[in-house]
Design a protein around this motif. Structure first.
Motif, PDB file in Angstrom:
ATOM      1  N   UNK A 150       0.841  -1.208   0.000  1.00  0.00           N
ATOM      2  CA  UNK A 150       0.000   0.000   0.000  1.00  0.00           C
ATOM      3  C   UNK A 150       0.875   1.256   0.000  1.00  0.00           C
ATOM      4  N   UNK A 151       1.890   1.254   0.822  1.00  0.00           N
ATOM      5  CA  UNK A 151       2.801   2.404   0.897  1.00  0.00           C
ATOM      6  C   UNK A 151       3.532   2.602  -0.416  1.00  0.00           C
ATOM      7  N   UNK A 152       3.996   1.512  -1.012  1.00  0.00           N
ATOM      8  CA  UNK A 152       4.747   1.599  -2.261  1.00  0.00           C
ATOM      9  C   UNK A 152       3.878   2.100  -3.411  1.00  0.00           C
ATOM     10  N   UNK A 153       2.651   1.584  -3.546  1.00  0.00           N
ATOM     11  CA  UNK A 153       1.801   2.053  -4.643  1.00  0.00           C
ATOM     12  C   UNK A 153       1.450   3.518  -4.463  1.00  0.00           C
ATOM     13  N   UNK A 154       1.306   3.962  -3.230  1.00  0.00           N
ATOM     14  CA  UNK A 154       1.047   5.385  -3.014  1.00  0.00           C
ATOM     15  C   UNK A 154       2.234   6.238  -3.465  1.00  0.00           C
ATOM     16  N   UNK A 155       3.451   5.754  -3.255  1.00  0.00           N
ATOM     17  CA  UNK A 155       4.629   6.476  -3.743  1.00  0.00           C
ATOM     18  C   UNK A 155       4.644   6.500  -5.273  1.00  0.00           C
ATOM     19  N   UNK A 156       4.397   5.338  -5.898  1.00  0.00           N
ATOM     20  CA  UNK A 156       4.337   5.300  -7.368  1.00  0.00           C
ATOM     21  C   UNK A 156       3.262   6.247  -7.888  1.00  0.00           C
ATOM     22  N   UNK A 157       2.098   6.263  -7.232  1.00  0.00           N
ATOM     23  CA  UNK A 157       1.005   7.150  -7.658  1.00  0.00           C
ATOM     24  C   UNK A 157       1.439   8.611  -7.617  1.00  0.00           C
ATOM     25  N   UNK A 158       2.191   8.984  -6.607  1.00  0.00           N
ATOM     26  CA  UNK A 158       2.638  10.381  -6.507  1.00  0.00           C
ATOM     27  C   UNK A 158       3.562  10.738  -7.657  1.00  0.00           C
ATOM     28  N   UNK A 159       4.451   9.825  -8.037  1.00  0.00           N
ATOM     29  CA  UNK A 159       5.300  10.079  -9.205  1.00  0.00           C
ATOM     30  C   UNK A 159       4.435  10.189 -10.460  1.00  0.00           C
ATOM     31  N   UNK A 160       3.507   9.250 -10.632  1.00  0.00           N
ATOM     32  CA  UNK A 160       2.675   9.229 -11.831  1.00  0.00           C
ATOM     33  C   UNK A 160       1.816  10.464 -11.987  1.00  0.00           C
ATOM     34  N   UNK A 161       1.158  10.875 -10.910  1.00  0.00           N
ATOM     35  CA  UNK A 161       0.261  12.033 -10.970  1.00  0.00           C
ATOM     36  C   UNK A 161       1.051  13.323 -11.136  1.00  0.00           C
ATOM     37  N   UNK A 162       2.113  13.481 -10.375  1.00  0.00           N
ATOM     38  CA  UNK A 162       2.909  14.707 -10.435  1.00  0.00           C
ATOM     39  C   UNK A 162       3.556  14.896 -11.801  1.00  0.00           C
ATOM     40  N   UNK A 163       4.071  13.802 -12.353  1.00  0.00           N
ATOM     41  CA  UNK A 163       4.768  13.881 -13.642  1.00  0.00           C
ATOM     42  C   UNK A 163       3.846  13.681 -14.835  1.00  0.00           C
ATOM     43  N   UNK A 164       2.560  13.436 -14.557  1.00  0.00           N
ATOM     44  CA  UNK A 164       1.548  13.185 -15.591  1.00  0.00           C
ATOM     45  C   UNK A 164       1.998  12.111 -16.578  1.00  0.00           C
TER      46      UNK A 164
END
Length: 167
Positions: free
Chosen positions: A140-154
């Protein structure tokens, strides 16, 4: 009066805002190592449900593309993926263990609502052995980190093929 329905063409694809993994390769490599370690010993279908649900909550289209495809490749059904965003109203599609994992996923993902409630944690602890629960929290923690990269960098969805190196 007759109407026709024509397929609308999508606007030309916008490039990602930032190719972060190109500019921070050591961080990317560390994230991949963390990802591999986090999911060890967990059921792949459960892992993909959790990753998909966190990505829905965070609005990460890139990760949704990846994890719905990986879920299908792992044997998940289309019906359960379609119902995932409304899992509380579609409880009958999921096991008690999966429901506990989804509740924990949302609680860890949406920390603006406060801490992870004791009852959510206790329910998860009832369905997962301690080592498995620790791994679930790591996923859960790891996917949230990946999501932050994905959303921020579009990051741009639509190009992922299951089995490709990714998270």
């Amino acid at each position: 009066m007759t109407t026709t329905t024509e397929a609308t063409e999508h606007a030309p694809e916008e490039p990602a805002r930032l190719n972060w993994y190109k500019h921070a390769p050591e961080v990317y490599k560390a994230m991949v190592v963390l990802e591999i370690a986090a999911k060890k010993g967990l059921d792949p279908v459960l892992t993909e449900l959790v990753k998909t649900r966190a990505s829905q909550v965070n609005g990460c289209a890139f990760c949704l593309d990846m994890h719905t495809k990986d879920a299908l490749a792992a044997g998940e059904s289309v019906e359960r993926l379609v119902q995932l965003s409304a899992w509380r109203e579609s409880r009958h599609f999921y096991t008690e263990k999966e429901l506990a994992a989804l509740a924990l996923t949302e609680s860890v993902t949406v920390l603006t609502d406060g801490f992870v409630p004791d009852e959510v944690y206790a329910t998860a602890a009832k369905h997962f052995e301690e080592a498995e629960l620790a791994q679930l929290i790591a996923v859960i923690t790891t996917i949230n980190a990946w999501n932050r990269f994905g959303v921020t960098c579009r990051l741009v969805p639509g190009h992922y093929t299951p089995g490709m190196l990714g998270h």
